[in-house]
Write a protein that holds these residues in place. Structure first.
Motif, PDB file in Angstrom:
ATOM      1  N   ASP A  80       0.831  -1.206   0.000  1.00 55.37           N
ATOM      2  CA  ASP A  80       0.000   0.000   0.000  1.00 55.37           C
ATOM      3  C   ASP A  80       0.869   1.261   0.000  1.00 55.37           C
ATOM      4  N   SER A  95       0.749 -12.206  -7.571  1.00 52.98           N
ATOM      5  CA  SER A  95      -0.372 -11.264  -7.525  1.00 52.98           C
ATOM      6  C   SER A  95       0.155  -9.846  -7.595  1.00 52.98           C
ATOM      7  N   PHE A  97      -0.335  -6.142  -6.888  1.00 53.25           N
ATOM      8  CA  PHE A  97      -1.131  -5.229  -6.076  1.00 53.25           C
ATOM      9  C   PHE A  97      -1.306  -3.940  -6.868  1.00 53.25           C
ATOM     10  N   SER A  98      -2.483  -3.339  -6.772  1.00 52.41           N
ATOM     11  CA  SER A  98      -2.753  -2.118  -7.529  1.00 52.41           C
ATOM     12  C   SER A  98      -3.577  -1.155  -6.691  1.00 52.41           C
ATOM     13  N   GLU A 100      -6.408  -0.282  -7.410  1.00 56.94           N
ATOM     14  CA  GLU A 100      -7.770  -0.798  -7.460  1.00 56.94           C
ATOM     15  C   GLU A 100      -8.023  -1.923  -6.453  1.00 56.94           C
ATOM     16  N   ASN A 101      -6.987  -2.698  -6.094  1.00 57.47           N
ATOM     17  CA  ASN A 101      -7.249  -3.844  -5.220  1.00 57.47           C
ATOM     18  C   ASN A 101      -6.597  -3.761  -3.839  1.00 57.47           C
ATOM     19  N   ILE A 102      -5.731  -2.799  -3.607  1.00 61.52           N
ATOM     20  CA  ILE A 102      -4.963  -2.802  -2.356  1.00 61.52           C
ATOM     21  C   ILE A 102      -5.828  -2.529  -1.126  1.00 61.52           C
ATOM     22  N   LYS A 103      -6.808  -1.668  -1.233  1.00 62.23           N
ATOM     23  CA  LYS A 103      -7.641  -1.361  -0.061  1.00 62.23           C
ATOM     24  C   LYS A 103      -8.460  -2.578   0.373  1.00 62.23           C
ATOM     25  N   SER A 104      -9.003  -3.324  -0.577  1.00 67.29           N
ATOM     26  CA  SER A 104      -9.758  -4.519  -0.201  1.00 67.29           C
ATOM     27  C   SER A 104      -8.831  -5.575   0.399  1.00 67.29           C
ATOM     28  N   ARG A 105      -7.610  -5.663  -0.099  1.00 65.47           N
ATOM     29  CA  ARG A 105      -6.647  -6.616   0.474  1.00 65.47           C
ATOM     30  C   ARG A 105      -6.239  -6.203   1.881  1.00 65.47           C
TER      31      ARG A 105
END
Length: 149
Positions: A80, A95, A97-98, A100-105
């Motif tokens: 993050d 995987s 990390f982007s 778009e997906n880091i907050k959900s991870r």
């Protein structure tokens, strides 16, 4: 453009893939860890040993990383932080990390941590398998192809 490796928790097989890829493409990788790490002699590979302590290696990577660098880590909070600085983050399982997906991870990580701290046995991640190694190598190759020196 450079590669930064959170080397304390990086599996040996993933380090070996990075060694070979950096020598082949002449792109520099720096391995950061709080314990000594033996790396092959190469003008494209370097090692920074930091003091032992919580997040010391992560903080060094965040301090040194630049936009468009690649950070290899399975540490989601570190991913993050480097994404916020404009870098890319890739897990040893391949995987990416982007934004778009880091907050959900992060949310899932925090949820699992809450479960563990309340005594729920969640188990650890599965062992790295050939599919994971191939996924990592493929993502690394894509990055290297887009960022040829």
């Amino acid at each position: 453009m450079a590669i930064w490796v959170d080397a304390d928790a990086c599996p040996v097989v993933i380090k070996q893939i990075i060694f070979k890829a950096c020598n082949r493409t002449k792109i520099k990788a720096t391995f950061v860890a709080n314990q000594y790490l033996s790396i092959p002699q190469s003008p494209y590979l370097s090692f920074i040993q930091v003091e032992k302590g919580f997040d010391i290696a992560d903080n060094k990577i965040v301090e040194k990383v630049s936009a468009n660098d690649l950070v290899i880590t399975q540490d989601i909070p570190l991913a993050d932080e480097v994404i916020t600085k404009g870098a890319l983050a890739l897990s040893p399982r391949g995987s990416l990390f982007s934004k778009e997906n880091i907050k959900s991870r992060l949310n899932m990580r925090d949820f699992m941590e809450t479960l563990r701290s309340s005594g729920v046995q969640t188990g650890g991640p599965a062992a790295l398998d050939n599919k994971d190694k191939q996924a990592f190598a493929n993502e690394l190759d894509k990055y290297l192809a887009r960022n040829k020196p």
